[in-house]
Design a protein around this motif. Structure first.
Motif, PDB file in Angstrom:
ATOM      1  N   HIS A 359       0.844  -1.200   0.000  1.00 39.38           N
ATOM      2  CA  HIS A 359       0.000   0.000   0.000  1.00 39.38           C
ATOM      3  C   HIS A 359       0.876   1.246   0.000  1.00 39.38           C
ATOM      4  CE1 HIS A 359      -3.372   2.601   0.684  1.00 39.38           C
ATOM      5  NE2 HIS A 359      -4.209   1.594   0.867  1.00 39.38           N
ATOM      6  N   PRO A 360       1.543   1.541  -1.136  1.00 34.03           N
ATOM      7  CA  PRO A 360       2.311   2.790  -1.201  1.00 34.03           C
ATOM      8  C   PRO A 360       1.409   3.991  -0.950  1.00 34.03           C
ATOM      9  CG  PRO A 360       2.761   1.380  -3.099  1.00 34.03           C
ATOM     10  CD  PRO A 360       1.591   0.788  -2.400  1.00 34.03           C
ATOM     11  N   VAL A 361       1.977   5.034  -0.388  1.00 34.66           N
ATOM     12  CA  VAL A 361       1.199   6.207  -0.003  1.00 34.66           C
ATOM     13  C   VAL A 361       1.023   7.133  -1.206  1.00 34.66           C
ATOM     14  CG1 VAL A 361       1.059   8.188   1.552  1.00 34.66           C
ATOM     15  CG2 VAL A 361       2.114   6.048   2.333  1.00 34.66           C
ATOM     16  N   PRO A 362      -0.222   7.415  -1.617  1.00 32.66           N
ATOM     17  CA  PRO A 362      -0.420   8.323  -2.752  1.00 32.66           C
ATOM     18  C   PRO A 362       0.102   9.714  -2.424  1.00 32.66           C
ATOM     19  CG  PRO A 362      -2.505   7.852  -1.654  1.00 32.66           C
ATOM     20  CD  PRO A 362      -1.499   6.932  -1.066  1.00 32.66           C
ATOM     21  N   PHE A 363       0.697  10.354  -3.434  1.00 32.56           N
ATOM     22  CA  PHE A 363       1.262  11.696  -3.348  1.00 32.56           C
ATOM     23  C   PHE A 363       2.562  11.751  -2.533  1.00 32.56           C
ATOM     24  CE2 PHE A 363      -3.365  12.128  -3.678  1.00 32.56           C
ATOM     25  CZ  PHE A 363      -3.445  12.764  -4.907  1.00 32.56           C
ATOM     26  N   ALA A 364       2.953  10.633  -1.937  1.00 30.10           N
ATOM     27  CA  ALA A 364       4.230  10.588  -1.223  1.00 30.10           C
ATOM     28  C   ALA A 364       5.154   9.551  -1.844  1.00 30.10           C
ATOM     29  CB  ALA A 364       4.007  10.274   0.253  1.00 30.10           C
ATOM     30  N   GLU A 365       4.602   8.355  -2.140  1.00 31.28           N
ATOM     31  CA  GLU A 365       5.404   7.297  -2.755  1.00 31.28           C
ATOM     32  C   GLU A 365       5.024   7.062  -4.221  1.00 31.28           C
ATOM     33  OE1 GLU A 365       6.750   4.353   0.778  1.00 31.28           O
ATOM     34  OE2 GLU A 365       4.614   4.284   0.316  1.00 31.28           O
ATOM     35  N   TYR A 366       3.901   7.594  -4.628  1.00 34.34           N
ATOM     36  CA  TYR A 366       3.557   7.564  -6.050  1.00 34.34           C
ATOM     37  C   TYR A 366       2.535   8.652  -6.308  1.00 34.34           C
ATOM     38  CZ  TYR A 366      -1.062   5.460  -5.292  1.00 34.34           C
ATOM     39  OH  TYR A 366      -2.362   5.233  -4.919  1.00 34.34           O
ATOM     40  N   LEU A 367       2.414   9.030  -7.563  1.00 37.02           N
ATOM     41  CA  LEU A 367       1.433  10.034  -7.966  1.00 37.02           C
ATOM     42  C   LEU A 367       0.304   9.366  -8.743  1.00 37.02           C
ATOM     43  CD1 LEU A 367       3.421  13.193  -9.127  1.00 37.02           C
ATOM     44  CD2 LEU A 367       2.182  12.824  -6.994  1.00 37.02           C
ATOM     45  N   PRO A 368      -0.888   9.303  -8.187  1.00 35.80           N
ATOM     46  CA  PRO A 368      -2.022   8.822  -8.981  1.00 35.80           C
ATOM     47  C   PRO A 368      -2.359   9.831 -10.068  1.00 35.80           C
ATOM     48  CG  PRO A 368      -2.762   9.661  -6.847  1.00 35.80           C
ATOM     49  CD  PRO A 368      -1.263   9.699  -6.823  1.00 35.80           C
ATOM     50  N   LEU A 369      -2.831   9.342 -11.188  1.00 36.67           N
ATOM     51  CA  LEU A 369      -3.187  10.211 -12.317  1.00 36.67           C
ATOM     52  C   LEU A 369      -2.042  11.179 -12.621  1.00 36.67           C
ATOM     53  CD1 LEU A 369      -6.828  11.057 -11.134  1.00 36.67           C
ATOM     54  CD2 LEU A 369      -6.100   9.196 -12.641  1.00 36.67           C
ATOM     55  N   ARG A 370      -0.856  10.635 -12.773  1.00 38.07           N
ATOM     56  CA  ARG A 370       0.363  11.443 -12.856  1.00 38.07           C
ATOM     57  C   ARG A 370       0.309  12.577 -13.884  1.00 38.07           C
ATOM     58  NH1 ARG A 370       5.840  11.609 -11.716  1.00 38.07           N
ATOM     59  NH2 ARG A 370       5.708   9.900 -10.226  1.00 38.07           N
ATOM     60  N   PRO A 371      -0.169  12.357 -15.116  1.00 40.47           N
ATOM     61  CA  PRO A 371      -0.160  13.469 -16.083  1.00 40.47           C
ATOM     62  C   PRO A 371      -0.929  14.695 -15.607  1.00 40.47           C
ATOM     63  CG  PRO A 371      -0.565  11.388 -17.205  1.00 40.47           C
ATOM     64  CD  PRO A 371      -0.672  11.107 -15.733  1.00 40.47           C
ATOM     65  N   ILE A 372      -1.984  14.455 -14.811  1.00 45.30           N
ATOM     66  CA  ILE A 372      -2.786  15.566 -14.318  1.00 45.30           C
ATOM     67  C   ILE A 372      -2.228  16.119 -13.021  1.00 45.30           C
ATOM     68  CG2 ILE A 372      -5.093  16.213 -13.494  1.00 45.30           C
ATOM     69  CD1 ILE A 372      -6.212  13.971 -15.271  1.00 45.30           C
ATOM     70  N   VAL A 373      -1.825  15.207 -12.141  1.00 45.92           N
ATOM     71  CA  VAL A 373      -1.470  15.595 -10.780  1.00 45.92           C
ATOM     72  C   VAL A 373      -0.047  16.149 -10.673  1.00 45.92           C
ATOM     73  CG1 VAL A 373      -1.099  14.677  -8.450  1.00 45.92           C
ATOM     74  CG2 VAL A 373      -3.113  13.989  -9.761  1.00 45.92           C
ATOM     75  N   GLU A 374       0.870  15.645 -11.497  1.00 45.37           N
ATOM     76  CA  GLU A 374       2.282  16.017 -11.330  1.00 45.37           C
ATOM     77  C   GLU A 374       2.531  17.523 -11.391  1.00 45.37           C
ATOM     78  OE1 GLU A 374       6.640  14.356 -12.639  1.00 45.37           O
ATOM     79  OE2 GLU A 374       5.010  14.200 -14.093  1.00 45.37           O
ATOM     80  N   PRO A 375       2.006  18.246 -12.378  1.00 49.69           N
ATOM     81  CA  PRO A 375       2.255  19.697 -12.385  1.00 49.69           C
ATOM     82  C   PRO A 375       1.720  20.396 -11.137  1.00 49.69           C
ATOM     83  CG  PRO A 375       1.402  18.960 -14.500  1.00 49.69           C
ATOM     84  CD  PRO A 375       1.240  17.817 -13.557  1.00 49.69           C
ATOM     85  N   LEU A 376       0.556  19.957 -10.655  1.00 50.54           N
ATOM     86  CA  LEU A 376      -0.012  20.560  -9.451  1.00 50.54           C
ATOM     87  C   LEU A 376       0.831  20.230  -8.230  1.00 50.54           C
ATOM     88  CD1 LEU A 376      -3.785  19.733 -10.071  1.00 50.54           C
ATOM     89  CD2 LEU A 376      -2.638  21.927 -10.440  1.00 50.54           C
ATOM     90  N   ALA A 377       1.266  18.967  -8.134  1.00 47.80           N
ATOM     91  CA  ALA A 377       2.058  18.556  -6.979  1.00 47.80           C
ATOM     92  C   ALA A 377       3.388  19.292  -6.933  1.00 47.80           C
ATOM     93  CB  ALA A 377       2.282  17.042  -7.023  1.00 47.80           C
ATOM     94  N   GLN A 378       4.005  19.461  -8.070  1.00 46.84           N
ATOM     95  CA  GLN A 378       5.274  20.181  -8.112  1.00 46.84           C
ATOM     96  C   GLN A 378       5.090  21.642  -7.722  1.00 46.84           C
ATOM     97  OE1 GLN A 378       6.717  19.487 -12.080  1.00 46.84           O
ATOM     98  NE2 GLN A 378       7.552  17.477 -11.592  1.00 46.84           N
ATOM     99  N   ALA A 379       3.972  22.206  -8.109  1.00 49.97           N
ATOM    100  CA  ALA A 379       3.733  23.616  -7.804  1.00 49.97           C
ATOM    101  C   ALA A 379       3.513  23.844  -6.316  1.00 49.97           C
ATOM    102  CB  ALA A 379       2.535  24.121  -8.595  1.00 49.97           C
ATOM    103  N   ILE A 380       2.779  22.940  -5.662  1.00 47.73           N
ATOM    104  CA  ILE A 380       2.436  23.194  -4.267  1.00 47.73           C
ATOM    105  C   ILE A 380       3.470  22.655  -3.291  1.00 47.73           C
ATOM    106  CG2 ILE A 380      -0.022  23.203  -4.789  1.00 47.73           C
ATOM    107  CD1 ILE A 380      -0.245  20.463  -3.517  1.00 47.73           C
TER     108      ILE A 380
END
Length: 549
Positions: A359-380
């Motif tokens: 059970h990897p931790v979403p947003f910490a050990e992997y990015l769900p829906l990476r194409p959508i989430v990655e730019p937002l995660a990098q920004a915040i």
């Protein structure tokens, strides 16, 4: 004369024998309700470590229920959201230590939304409970379980932090974990809170002191029932277990940059333990447990890391459960693993047993829906370099043979998930080992996690341990008591005898069924409340003719 049905669709307030409203179901003035919602969040918060005032959890449940009773749905949602924000904000403050405030605020608000939904559900239920005294306390308890069942699963596998059950490590209610797991403990705490909410309504609104006293006594009985319940004791042989807490040069997200030093720390601490064993100062361990991330250098690909671990295993003359980060299997992927490193590993060979975190931790050990989430995660987060690799989930429970013991390996946040731990015990684990890395968090997070280990030990009747890079590490016996706990942000080596277990508790046998049944009962109550609303009497239209007095 115009006659109107109540705005919330109920049949009007309860009446005394003389026909006067009791006031028990009258909504509080909004400023008062808002104040209660805030205090409810604070009461829930201080029930958890580091505060540990477990008895405030039912009070928090009661105050939130009183705040939302009789209100419209959107007001119930808003008040529940306030309680959730006050509760989850400080509880999850450790998430903002190294990634900034934005992820913490977003996580807090998202988790608070579930308490908002709970507040809305309680507001929906309250008219139905008006003339059915049993519905209110029962509904509060059932809806808390249902809310947690949803929050523990959605979205992306859920985030179970802050379950009522995890506040009860020092409470009599902990014993209930062995009979119905965390959901039953939550149900008991919320039921006590529901009875207190009913008692408050009867005492303050209706002045029905006898009923208020009876409900308060019922709440106390629910909280104390665990005192008469036995816990399961492991029936197997004793094994000597060593936990190595090697510590890190400095806390923070640059943990990976320190990976050689961290590995060296764990090797050196194990070598020092071996010296004490040879000197007769410490008992020879049957197995050794290193924490998660003890080797962030992949020892299956890096000969230097493998040689260092080999040296430590040969010196201590016992298998080591090594927490390691492995590269692959594909480009841009990693695996969070617990590897059994034998003391007699032949040169040029690889260890044969490992557990991959399921059970990897979403947003910490992997990015769900990476194409959508990655730019937002990098920004915040402003931590783009940490987001390039996804951890791949394992698919099998972590039952590993280390010397004489079948060890159930659970990695970090997995201890919060009922199914991961339960499946490990059902697969044959005789004791539980929770490998964790708290180097990016703080002591409160570590103590919250230790409380979860304590619940799991009672739930499954297994002696357990938590091994952390920086603390808090320690042993937990099957009665939930902690032994030899280390300090935080320090190095430590702990050695203790634990007993192997093979028995099955009712909670292990029942599995998820207590939660399923309680959640179904909650849904049935909501449906019944909806049916009752549809059957409410229609308002009488004003025809312009005044009724005679």
């Amino acid at each position: 004369m115009q006659t109107l049905a109540p705005a919330d669709g109920d049949s009007g307030p309860d009446k005394t024998p003389g026909g006067m409203p009791t006031g028990a179901d009258t909504p509080l003035r909004l400023p008062v309700a808002l104040g209660l919602a805030v205090v409810a969040g604070l009461a829930l918060l201080v029930a958890f470590p580091l505060y540990g005032l477990w008895w405030t959890a039912p009070i928090g449940v009661a105050l939130m229920a009183v705040a939302v009773r009789g209100r419209r749905l959107r007001a119930g949602f808003g008040l529940g959201l306030v309680t959730g924000a006050v509760f989850f904000g400080p509880l999850l403050a450790w998430t903002n230590l190294h990634v900034g405030y934005a992820p913490w605020i977003l996580l807090t608000l998202f988790q608070a939304t579930y308490l908002g939904l709970l507040g809305m559900a309680l507001a929906w239920l309250s008219p139905f409970a008006r003339h059915r005294p049993w519905v209110w306390p029962a509904g509060i308890a059932l809806l808390w379980v249902a809310q947690e069942a949803l929050r523990d699963r959605a979205p992306f596998g859920g985030f179970p932090w802050g379950r009522l059950a995890f506040s009860q490590a020092d409470a009599p209610t902990l014993a209930l974990a062995g009979y119905g797991g965390a959901p039953l403990v939550t149900f008991a705490v919320a039921a006590a809170g529901g009875l207190l909410a009913y008692a408050l309504g009867q005492a303050v609104g209706a002045r029905a002191w006898t009923r208020a006293a009876a409900a308060t006594g019922g709440a106390l009985a629910v909280v104390l029932v665990g005192l008469v319940l036995p816990t399961t004791t492991p029936d197997g042989r004793a094994v000597t277990v060593a936990v190595v807490q090697g510590n890190v040069p400095r806390l923070g997200l640059d943990f990976n940059a320190q990976r050689q030093a961290v590995l060296n720390n764990h090797v050196a601490a194990t070598m020092a333990l071996a010296d004490k064993v040879r000197a007769g100062q410490v008992k020879q361990p049957d197995l050794v447990v290193w924490p998660e991330n003890a080797s962030d250098i992949d020892p299956l690909r890096n000969p230097g890391a493998a040689d260092a671990i080999n040296t430590a295993a040969r010196a201590i003359n016992a298998p080591i459960l090594v927490g390691a980060v492995l590269s692959g299997p594909e480009q841009g992927q990693s695996r969070n693993a617990g590897i059994v490193w034998p003391a007699d590993l032949a040169p040029g060979t690889r260890p044969e047993q490992m557990y991959l975190k399921q059970h990897p931790v979403p947003f910490a050990e992997y990015l769900p829906l990476r194409p959508i989430v990655e730019p937002l995660a990098q920004a915040i987060t402003n931590q783009a370099k940490l987001l390039r690799t996804d951890f791949v989930a394992g698919t099998a429970p972590g039952v590993l043979t280390l010397g004489p013991a079948k060890v159930g390996d659970v990695i970090c946040f997995e201890v919060a998930y009922d199914d991961v731990v339960r499946d490990t015990v059902r697969a044959g684990a005789q004791l539980l080992a929770v490998q964790t890395n708290n180097a990016t968090f703080d002591e409160s997070e570590a103590m919250q996690q230790m409380a979860m280990v304590r619940l799991r030990a009672v739930e499954h009747g297994r002696d357990s341990l938590m091994a952390s890079t920086v603390g808090v590490s320690g042993f937990v016996t099957s009665d939930g008591n902690v032994h030899d706990a280390s300090g935080f942000n320090t190095d430590a080596v702990l050695v203790r005898d634990l007993h192997l277990g093979s028995g099955t508790t009712p909670a292990t046998s029942l599995g998820p069924w207590p939660e399923y049944l309680l959640t179904l009962a909650a849904l049935a109550l909501l449906v019944a409340a909806g049916v009752a609303r549809r059957r409410r009497p229609a308002p009488v239209e004003d025809t312009g003719q005044a009724a005679s007095a």
